[in-house]
Design a protein around this motif. Structure first.
Motif, PDB file in Angstrom:
ATOM      1  N   LEU A 241      59.419  42.945  -9.386  1.00 11.28           N
ATOM      2  CA  LEU A 241      58.691  43.586  -8.296  1.00 11.28           C
ATOM      3  C   LEU A 241      58.437  42.612  -7.158  1.00 11.28           C
ATOM      4  CD1 LEU A 241      55.964  45.548 -10.317  1.00 11.28           C
ATOM      5  CD2 LEU A 241      58.067  46.475  -9.358  1.00 11.28           C
ATOM      6  N   ALA A 242      58.226  43.161  -5.975  1.00 14.31           N
ATOM      7  CA  ALA A 242      57.858  42.343  -4.820  1.00 14.31           C
ATOM      8  C   ALA A 242      56.531  41.646  -5.085  1.00 14.31           C
ATOM      9  CB  ALA A 242      57.755  43.218  -3.572  1.00 14.31           C
ATOM     10  N   ARG A 243      56.368  40.496  -4.481  1.00 10.63           N
ATOM     11  CA  ARG A 243      55.171  39.689  -4.744  1.00 10.63           C
ATOM     12  C   ARG A 243      53.874  40.436  -4.429  1.00 10.63           C
ATOM     13  NH1 ARG A 243      54.559  34.354  -5.616  1.00 10.63           N
ATOM     14  NH2 ARG A 243      56.772  34.045  -5.183  1.00 10.63           N
ATOM     15  N   TYR A 244      53.883  41.244  -3.345  1.00  9.80           N
ATOM     16  CA  TYR A 244      52.649  41.922  -2.967  1.00  9.80           C
ATOM     17  C   TYR A 244      52.242  43.000  -3.969  1.00  9.80           C
ATOM     18  CZ  TYR A 244      55.607  45.686  -1.043  1.00  9.80           C
ATOM     19  OH  TYR A 244      56.515  46.703  -0.876  1.00  9.80           O
ATOM     20  N   LYS A 245      53.169  43.395  -4.858  1.00 11.98           N
ATOM     21  CA  LYS A 245      52.846  44.405  -5.870  1.00 11.98           C
ATOM     22  C   LYS A 245      52.278  43.790  -7.148  1.00 11.98           C
ATOM     23  CE  LYS A 245      56.532  47.553  -4.373  1.00 11.98           C
ATOM     24  NZ  LYS A 245      57.743  48.299  -4.800  1.00 11.98           N
ATOM     25  N   VAL A 246      52.433  42.480  -7.305  1.00 15.29           N
ATOM     26  CA  VAL A 246      51.971  41.810  -8.525  1.00 15.29           C
ATOM     27  C   VAL A 246      50.446  41.713  -8.505  1.00 15.29           C
ATOM     28  CG1 VAL A 246      52.053  39.675  -9.865  1.00 15.29           C
ATOM     29  CG2 VAL A 246      54.121  40.532  -8.733  1.00 15.29           C
ATOM     30  N   PRO A 247      49.766  42.162  -9.570  1.00 14.07           N
ATOM     31  CA  PRO A 247      48.293  42.144  -9.588  1.00 14.07           C
ATOM     32  C   PRO A 247      47.724  40.754  -9.340  1.00 14.07           C
ATOM     33  CG  PRO A 247      49.126  43.508 -11.366  1.00 14.07           C
ATOM     34  CD  PRO A 247      50.317  42.834 -10.749  1.00 14.07           C
ATOM     35  N   ARG A 248      46.705  40.719  -8.512  1.00 10.63           N
ATOM     36  CA  ARG A 248      46.009  39.470  -8.243  1.00 10.63           C
ATOM     37  C   ARG A 248      45.311  38.959  -9.503  1.00 10.63           C
ATOM     38  NH1 ARG A 248      43.901  37.614  -3.422  1.00 10.63           N
ATOM     39  NH2 ARG A 248      45.801  38.578  -2.594  1.00 10.63           N
TER      40      ARG A 248
END
Length: 511
Positions: free
Chosen positions: A469-476
């Motif tokens: 997945l794109a980095r911005y979709k990875v949970p913080r």
């Protein structure tokens, strides 16, 4: 008539006028028209591209992105913009789902090529700034001038774009937009911005989003205005462009409004050329609007989605901007209403689902009749967004699409992240929600129930997600729990989980 006809007519009326500025160079309308014609000819002659064929592009913003769009319009083909922030696995899914015949890409994204060799060996590659292995260069396509690039069967009824949106079912869906959708969207943009051929648009949003492509860029080109393109947004470049290029219009989503107005150069920047800034994609914080208004720049709000091309509801330059929080009136060429669960329009002031109908609305979801049937009812697109309408017809958007997270202007659907998480052997169940964030508006947070006897590591799960997945979709953050709030049928209640997350943070239980 196809959409490219408008470029040709502008080239006839004002051949030397700049159509596009990019990195210190200008492309006149005459040169733009010729470039489109040669590209269309090459698509037909070199790759056999015709009506209905799909041509994908994986690139930062550049003039040839728009050349390819209008070349597709000329031959009746369909452009498939790829989000360059996506992981290779996501890009491959879109290319395969769309059945792309050609992929034009920048060298920076050539990492997708080895995977293409294995999964889509028949696709034709075109390098926009390099020579791909066993492929062509875009410059070589421009040498093709011995063929007619026109298609007598191409017209405004032909599909022109398939824009993929992250799916609530865990896979993205391709919204199909006809040429006529862009045409009528352009008419509404002209009405919204008082747009004329004398305007100069600055585009910093990515073209893989309909907002970057269609709120101002293609409408400006339809009218014969000038567009300055930035390959990607930086606050320094945007502020410098305000002073150097003197644009009259631009679109800035809330995260960009904040980045620009937080920059040290904001106070001294000359904004006097701007007659308006348009914003949207999410509920816009009033304090960000106030920063621009205080500098003498009106802020226009626009509401819509990929499925509406995107303009559907907006405030208009010179119109009533006094209704705080309102996203405006239904557009000049479409209808909008608020409906209840039964599909009937609700009284003014009553919250309900926003529905839109008009020639700007998408035709279908590519290859997904069930999703199309769920979204379109008698021509009305049911957005899933909750809003209300006052007695004068002005709209307020109260909540975003069910479960959707908007992080830095990018849509993140929990179901998509959950699907990848559940592929990990240590994960039994999971739920992803959005958590408020001062910089990104929201960030995704995952709640995970481990498999019995397993002790998963949060960093390992994030690495698993980042591979697909794109980095911005990875949970913080990943929070491990024993159970999740559910309905009587066992379905996870995301809205309740979000409330519990907020309560836990307030009590200091979650950092």
């Amino acid at each position: 008539m196809d959409l490219c006809h408008l470029i040709d007519r502008n080239a006839a009326f004002a051949p030397d006028k700049p159509a596009i500025h990019f990195e210190g160079e200008s492309l006149s309308y005459a040169a733009f028209s010729v470039r489109i014609e040669r590209t269309a000819s090459a698509l037909k002659a070199e790759f056999g591209v015709g009506r209905g064929d799909r041509v994908a592009i994986l690139s930062l913003n550049r003039p040839d992105y728009l050349v390819l769009l209008y070349a597709c319009a000329r031959v009746g083909a369909i452009l498939v913009p790829l989000n360059w922030r996506l992981a290779v696995a996501e890009q491959l899914f879109i290319l395969t789902d769309a059945g792309a015949k050609v992929l034009a890409l920048e060298e920076a994204f050539s990492g997708v090529i080895p995977e293409l060799d294995r999964s889509l060996p028949g696709i034709n590659l075109v390098g926009l700034d390099f020579a791909p292995p066993d492929g062509s260069t875009f410059d070589s396509l421009l040498e093709c001038d011995n063929h007619d690039g026109r298609n007598p069967h191409a017209d405004l009824a032909c599909p022109l774009l398939i824009v993929y949106t992250s799916g609530t079912t865990g896979r993205p869906k391709g919204a199909v937009l006809r040429q006529e959708a862009l045409f009528w969207n352009g008419v509404m943009s002209q009405h919204m911005h008082n747009l004329t051929s004398d305007d100069h648009v600055l585009t910093v949003l990515p073209f893989f989003h309909v907002g970057g492509l269609n709120i101002q860029t293609t409408p400006a080109l339809q009218l014969g205005a000038t567009v300055t393109i930035h390959s990607r947004f930086t606050p320094e470049a945007a502020l410098a462009s305000f002073e150097r290029d003197r644009p009259t219009l631009t679109v800035l989503v809330p995260t960009i409004l904040q980045a620009v107005s937080d920059h040290p150069g904001w106070g001294a920047a000359d904004l006097s050329s701007l007659k308006a800034v348009a914003t949207g994609s999410t509920i816009v914080p009033p304090h960000l609007i106030e920063r621009f208004v205080a500098r003498g720049v009106p802020v226009l709000q626009v509401y819509g989605s990929t499925e509406t091309c995107p303009i559907a509801v907006y405030t208009r330059l010179g119109g009533d901007l006094s209704r705080a929080g309102s996203t405006g009136l239904p557009g000049l060429c479409c209808e909008a209403k608020v409906i209840g669960a039964d599909g009937a329009e609700v009284p003014p002031g009553t919250p309900g689902e926003i529905a839109v109908r008009g020639p700007n609305v998408f035709f279908e979801y590519w290859g997904d009749q069930d999703a199309t049937r769920d979204a379109l009812h008698d021509g009305w697109y049911r957005t899933g967004d909750i809003g209300l309408c006052d007695d004068d017809g002005y709209f307020w958007v109260r909540d975003r699409k069910k479960n959707m997270i908007i992080s830095g202007g990018e849509n993140v659907y929990p179901a998509e992240v959950e699907r990848v998480l559940l592929e990990h052997p240590d994960v039994s169940e999971c739920a992803v929600i959005g958590r408020p964030d001062p910089r990104w508006d929201e960030v995704p947070i995952a709640y995970v129930i481990p498999r019995s006897g397993r002790r998963p590591d949060a960093d390992q799960l994030k690495a698993h997600l980042q591979a697909q997945l794109a980095r911005y979709k990875v949970p913080r953050e990943i929070v491990f729990v024993a159970d999740l709030p559910r309905t009587a049928l066992g379905k996870v209640q995301h809205f309740l989980l979000k409330k519990l997350d907020a309560q836990s943070r307030a009590q200091g239980e979650v950092s």
